[in-house]
Scaffold this active site. Structure first.
Site, PDB file in Angstrom:
ATOM      1  N   ILE A 144     -64.965  -0.455 108.012  1.00 14.11           N
ATOM      2  CA  ILE A 144     -63.820   0.374 108.348  1.00 14.11           C
ATOM      3  C   ILE A 144     -64.213   1.333 109.465  1.00 14.11           C
ATOM      4  O   ILE A 144     -65.123   2.147 109.311  1.00 14.11           O
ATOM      5  CB  ILE A 144     -63.256   1.130 107.121  1.00 14.11           C
ATOM      6  CG1 ILE A 144     -62.076   2.011 107.524  1.00 14.11           C
ATOM      7  CG2 ILE A 144     -64.342   1.910 106.394  1.00 14.11           C
ATOM      8  CD1 ILE A 144     -61.283   2.562 106.362  1.00 14.11           C
ATOM      9  N   GLU A 145     -63.548   1.195 110.576  1.00 14.55           N
ATOM     10  CA  GLU A 145     -63.812   2.045 111.736  1.00 14.55           C
ATOM     11  C   GLU A 145     -62.545   2.110 112.580  1.00 14.55           C
ATOM     12  O   GLU A 145     -61.627   1.307 112.414  1.00 14.55           O
ATOM     13  CB  GLU A 145     -64.987   1.516 112.556  1.00 14.55           C
ATOM     14  CG  GLU A 145     -64.833   0.080 113.025  1.00 14.55           C
ATOM     15  CD  GLU A 145     -66.090  -0.449 113.712  1.00 14.55           C
ATOM     16  OE1 GLU A 145     -66.322  -0.026 114.867  1.00 14.55           O
ATOM     17  OE2 GLU A 145     -66.823  -1.256 113.100  1.00 14.55           O
ATOM     18  N   PHE A 146     -62.492   3.062 113.473  1.00 14.34           N
ATOM     19  CA  PHE A 146     -61.316   3.219 114.315  1.00 14.34           C
ATOM     20  C   PHE A 146     -61.369   2.255 115.495  1.00 14.34           C
ATOM     21  O   PHE A 146     -62.440   1.978 116.032  1.00 14.34           O
ATOM     22  CB  PHE A 146     -61.223   4.665 114.813  1.00 14.34           C
ATOM     23  CG  PHE A 146     -61.043   5.654 113.700  1.00 14.34           C
ATOM     24  CD1 PHE A 146     -59.891   5.651 112.934  1.00 14.34           C
ATOM     25  CD2 PHE A 146     -62.031   6.580 113.411  1.00 14.34           C
ATOM     26  CE1 PHE A 146     -59.720   6.551 111.890  1.00 14.34           C
ATOM     27  CE2 PHE A 146     -61.880   7.490 112.377  1.00 14.34           C
ATOM     28  CZ  PHE A 146     -60.714   7.477 111.615  1.00 14.34           C
TER      29      PHE A 146
END
Length: 247
Positions: A119-121
């Site tokens: 999960i990352e932008f």
């Protein structure tokens, strides 16, 4: 003095000075993560590059499959590396749908590492961050389905930013794989991370893709801790080597 400090910071940011390189004495268990960017991988050659584990990209969102996953999974399984598959979390898809997609692609094999959710932008999400509670709910749904199917608690991969926004304090029971290519990831709580991606510009033998670099990672602990981790975070039970592509 201030000018020197600013210059030092710039050199760190440009990766001309590296102050985060973990020694093999402190972190002897080392590995890589790969995707289609590394192109064709000679896994026998790569496995001899002083690594113990590999995480392989499998899926993204509720429909995308990494084009090299099936080949990488099959060939890496012929080495002595411990390997696992990872899923890139989408803020636009329901967690359960993402889990079902991953399960349709990644076989449940005895001895594989716990599945990973990255999960990352991305894109405009760097500036337009999705709602915290809604994102946590979808992530939890995804993790729950994966754990029920594979029988082990998944790992969470996060950047410092996504960790502080969504993970810290809400998913502390999950092993954390943290990315920090500039500094040691103590985050005010040393010892809480399990894997650390410390270098995104390494070069090893064994791959020939458009991307010349490969990510390097370390495990937080030595051989005894590694063996204990494997006892609790590898899949057991059903041995299924059939790769089921999503429809």
């Amino acid at each position: 003095m201030l000018l020197n400090t600013i210059l030092f910071g710039i050199l760190i940011y440009q990766k001309k000075i590296k102050i985060n390189h973990p020694t093999e004495t402190d972190y002897p268990v080392r590995g890589v993560d790969v995707s289609y960017y590394q192109g064709d991988i000679d896994w026998k050659v790569l496995a001899d590059e002083n690594i113990d584990f590999a995480f392989i990209k499998a899926t993204e969102g509720s429909g995308h499959i990494d084009t090299k996953f099936e080949e990488n999974w099959e060939q890496s399984g012929k080495t002595d590396l411990k390997r696992g598959a990872y899923h890139f979390f989408s803020f636009e898809s329901r967690g359960e749908a993402q889990a079902e997609h991953f399960i349709s692609v990644v076989p449940k094999e005895e001895g594989m590492l716990s599945p990973v959710v990255d999960i990352e932008f991305y894109g405009n999400r760097f500036y337009n961050k999705p709602d915290v509670e809604e994102t946590r709910a979808e992530l939890q749904s995804l993790l729950d389905v994966l754990e029920a199917y594979y029988g082990v608690k998944p790992l969470i991969y996060a950047t410092e930013s996504s960790y502080s926004t969504y993970i810290r304090g809400a998913f502390d029971e999950y092993p954390l794989w943290i990315r920090n290519v500039y500094f040691s990831p103590n985050m005010g709580m040393p010892g809480k991370w399990t894997f650390w991606q410390y270098d995104s510009e390494a070069r090893l033998r064994g791959y020939s893709g458009e991307e010349e670099y490969i990510d390097l990672n370390v495990f937080h602990g030595k051989e005894a801790e590694w063996m204990n981790f494997l006892e609790n975070h590898t899949v057991s039970g059903d041995h299924d080597t059939t790769l089921i592509q999503s429809q």
